[in-house]
Design a protein around this motif. Sequence first.
Motif, mmCIF file in Angstrom:
data_model
loop_
_atom_site.group_PDB
_atom_site.id
_atom_site.type_symbol
_atom_site.label_atom_id
_atom_site.label_comp_id
_atom_site.label_asym_id
_atom_site.label_seq_id
_atom_site.Cartn_x
_atom_site.Cartn_y
_atom_site.Cartn_z
ATOM 1 N N PRO A 34 42.463 43.616 58.749
ATOM 2 C CA PRO A 34 42.522 44.360 57.368
ATOM 3 C C PRO A 34 42.155 43.278 55.796
ATOM 4 C CG PRO A 34 44.555 45.204 57.415
ATOM 5 C CD PRO A 34 44.330 44.124 58.591
ATOM 6 N N TYR A 35 40.950 43.619 54.701
ATOM 7 C CA TYR A 35 40.900 42.699 54.029
ATOM 8 C C TYR A 35 40.379 43.644 53.061
ATOM 9 C CZ TYR A 35 35.963 43.174 55.701
ATOM 10 O OH TYR A 35 34.337 43.570 55.869
ATOM 11 N N ALA A 36 40.339 43.104 52.254
ATOM 12 C CA ALA A 36 39.925 43.662 50.570
ATOM 13 C C ALA A 36 38.910 43.276 49.956
ATOM 14 C CB ALA A 36 41.031 44.307 49.905
ATOM 15 N N THR A 37 38.001 43.832 49.402
ATOM 16 C CA THR A 37 36.734 43.560 48.660
ATOM 17 C C THR A 37 36.988 44.542 46.975
ATOM 18 O OG1 THR A 37 34.736 44.066 50.462
ATOM 19 C CG2 THR A 37 34.299 43.993 48.186
ATOM 20 N N VAL A 38 37.169 43.580 45.874
ATOM 21 C CA VAL A 38 37.243 43.442 45.027
ATOM 22 C C VAL A 38 36.437 43.392 43.999
ATOM 23 C CG1 VAL A 38 39.472 42.118 44.794
ATOM 24 C CG2 VAL A 38 37.986 41.200 43.810
ATOM 25 N N VAL A 39 36.715 44.464 43.089
ATOM 26 C CA VAL A 39 35.734 44.011 41.483
ATOM 27 C C VAL A 39 36.917 43.949 40.542
ATOM 28 C CG1 VAL A 39 34.030 45.873 39.963
ATOM 29 C CG2 VAL A 39 34.439 46.550 42.558
ATOM 30 N N VAL A 40 36.142 42.716 39.762
ATOM 31 C CA VAL A 40 36.812 41.696 39.180
ATOM 32 C C VAL A 40 36.262 42.379 37.293
ATOM 33 C CG1 VAL A 40 37.500 40.239 38.022
ATOM 34 C CG2 VAL A 40 37.703 40.536 40.021
ATOM 35 N N ALA A 41 36.917 42.377 36.454
ATOM 36 C CA ALA A 41 36.004 43.019 35.098
ATOM 37 C C ALA A 41 36.539 41.103 34.433
ATOM 38 C CB ALA A 41 36.871 43.497 34.074
ATOM 39 N N LEU A 42 35.684 40.181 34.415
ATOM 40 C CA LEU A 42 35.705 39.088 34.123
ATOM 41 C C LEU A 42 35.712 39.091 32.860
ATOM 42 C CD1 LEU A 42 32.257 37.790 36.169
ATOM 43 C CD2 LEU A 42 34.330 37.223 36.773
ATOM 44 N N ALA A 43 36.233 37.672 32.349
ATOM 45 C CA ALA A 43 36.623 37.565 31.268
ATOM 46 C C ALA A 43 35.428 37.763 29.777
ATOM 47 C CB ALA A 43 37.694 36.397 30.965
ATOM 48 N N GLU A 44 34.692 36.845 30.378
ATOM 49 C CA GLU A 44 32.889 37.727 29.323
ATOM 50 C C GLU A 44 32.722 39.088 29.542
ATOM 51 O OE1 GLU A 44 33.603 35.295 31.978
ATOM 52 O OE2 GLU A 44 33.906 33.393 30.477
ATOM 53 N N GLY A 45 34.407 40.026 30.220
ATOM 54 C CA GLY A 45 33.210 40.923 30.102
ATOM 55 C C GLY A 45 32.018 41.607 31.637
ATOM 56 N N PRO A 46 31.229 40.975 31.792
ATOM 57 C CA PRO A 46 30.969 41.661 33.340
ATOM 58 C C PRO A 46 31.536 41.481 34.083
ATOM 59 C CG PRO A 46 29.333 39.885 32.403
ATOM 60 C CD PRO A 46 30.626 39.872 31.534
ATOM 61 N N ARG A 47 31.356 42.937 35.012
ATOM 62 C CA ARG A 47 32.323 43.197 36.474
ATOM 63 C C ARG A 47 30.879 42.302 37.982
ATOM 64 N NH1 ARG A 47 33.029 49.223 35.352
ATOM 65 N NH2 ARG A 47 34.598 48.961 33.619
ATOM 66 N N LEU A 48 31.555 41.953 38.447
ATOM 67 C CA LEU A 48 31.680 41.478 40.121
ATOM 68 C C LEU A 48 32.656 41.487 40.819
ATOM 69 C CD1 LEU A 48 29.743 39.136 40.007
ATOM 70 C CD2 LEU A 48 31.047 37.137 39.626
ATOM 71 N N VAL A 49 31.934 41.728 42.105
ATOM 72 C CA VAL A 49 32.556 42.041 43.650
ATOM 73 C C VAL A 49 32.519 40.843 44.023
ATOM 74 C CG1 VAL A 49 31.827 43.183 45.087
ATOM 75 C CG2 VAL A 49 30.744 44.627 43.675
ATOM 76 N N CYS A 79 21.450 38.542 21.620
ATOM 77 C CA CYS A 79 22.951 39.193 21.604
ATOM 78 C C CYS A 79 23.947 38.874 21.756
ATOM 79 C CB CYS A 79 22.733 40.777 21.793
ATOM 80 S SG CYS A 79 22.829 40.812 23.470
ATOM 81 N N GLY A 80 24.323 37.678 22.202
ATOM 82 C CA GLY A 80 25.227 37.168 22.381
ATOM 83 C C GLY A 80 25.860 37.572 23.667
ATOM 84 N N ARG A 81 25.376 38.630 24.316
ATOM 85 C CA ARG A 81 26.177 39.017 25.446
ATOM 86 C C ARG A 81 26.286 38.411 27.089
ATOM 87 N NH1 ARG A 81 24.516 43.614 28.469
ATOM 88 N NH2 ARG A 81 25.701 45.582 29.302
ATOM 89 N N HIS A 82 26.933 38.626 27.686
ATOM 90 C CA HIS A 82 27.044 38.341 28.600
ATOM 91 C C HIS A 82 26.478 38.980 30.206
ATOM 92 C CE1 HIS A 82 29.450 34.850 27.715
ATOM 93 N NE2 HIS A 82 29.233 33.928 29.176
ATOM 94 N N GLN A 83 25.751 38.870 30.978
ATOM 95 C CA GLN A 83 25.552 40.001 31.645
ATOM 96 C C GLN A 83 25.493 40.009 33.154
ATOM 97 O OE1 GLN A 83 21.339 41.160 31.114
ATOM 98 N NE2 GLN A 83 20.683 39.173 31.464
ATOM 99 N N HIS A 84 25.973 40.728 34.219
ATOM 100 C CA HIS A 84 25.895 40.537 35.471
ATOM 101 C C HIS A 84 25.509 42.028 36.185
ATOM 102 C CE1 HIS A 84 25.971 38.331 39.310
ATOM 103 N NE2 HIS A 84 26.970 40.074 38.995
ATOM 104 N N PRO A 85 24.949 42.794 37.184
ATOM 105 C CA PRO A 85 23.462 41.640 38.251
ATOM 106 C C PRO A 85 22.796 40.969 37.491
ATOM 107 C CG PRO A 85 23.365 43.956 38.297
ATOM 108 C CD PRO A 85 24.258 43.515 37.476
ATOM 109 N N PRO A 86 22.376 39.979 37.590
ATOM 110 C CA PRO A 86 21.393 39.107 36.460
ATOM 111 C C PRO A 86 20.051 39.950 36.930
ATOM 112 C CG PRO A 86 22.192 37.244 38.689
ATOM 113 C CD PRO A 86 23.226 38.932 38.927
#
Length: 144
Positions: free
Chosen positions: A94-109, A45-52
């Motif tokens: 203090p530090y930050a943990t981010v959730v990023v919406a990747l250009a390919e679609g999936p989100r990554l921490v 289907c051509g989709r990228h995914q995460h988590p694996p």
Amino acid sequence: MDEPTPAARRPPLEGRYVPTPDGPNVDFYRHARSGRLHLQHCAACGRHQHPPRYRCPACGSADLSWEPVAGTGAVHSWTVTHRPVDLVWATVAPYATVVVALAEGPRLVGAWEGELDDLRLDLPVTVDVEPAGDEFAFLWFRPA
Ligand SMILES: [Zn+2]
């Protein structure tokens, strides 16, 4: 409230807890340790995914491969830790943990390497991969 701004966001690698990946995460980190982020890609289907996963959550296909991706995206969310459990991380709190919406679609921490005051929703970011141990890599995001 004024918070001290650490000179460096990365705590010393020595003494930092390094997880041991298992299942499909082994391949995710093996590819990441090359220095370039890779995501699973579904040939059906051509989709990228995460988590694996072992199968594509969109179409059920097991025809998955690992493809290098741009390593860019936009801030989707974040949290700031002021009192970490891990004492090594306390050196940069203090530090930050981010959730990023990747250009390919999936989100990554990942961990935030920029200034805390710069964090904004949809802020364009890029990733840097920091190999640690034999099987793992930390993911650091900063403004693009
Ligand atoms: Zn699919």
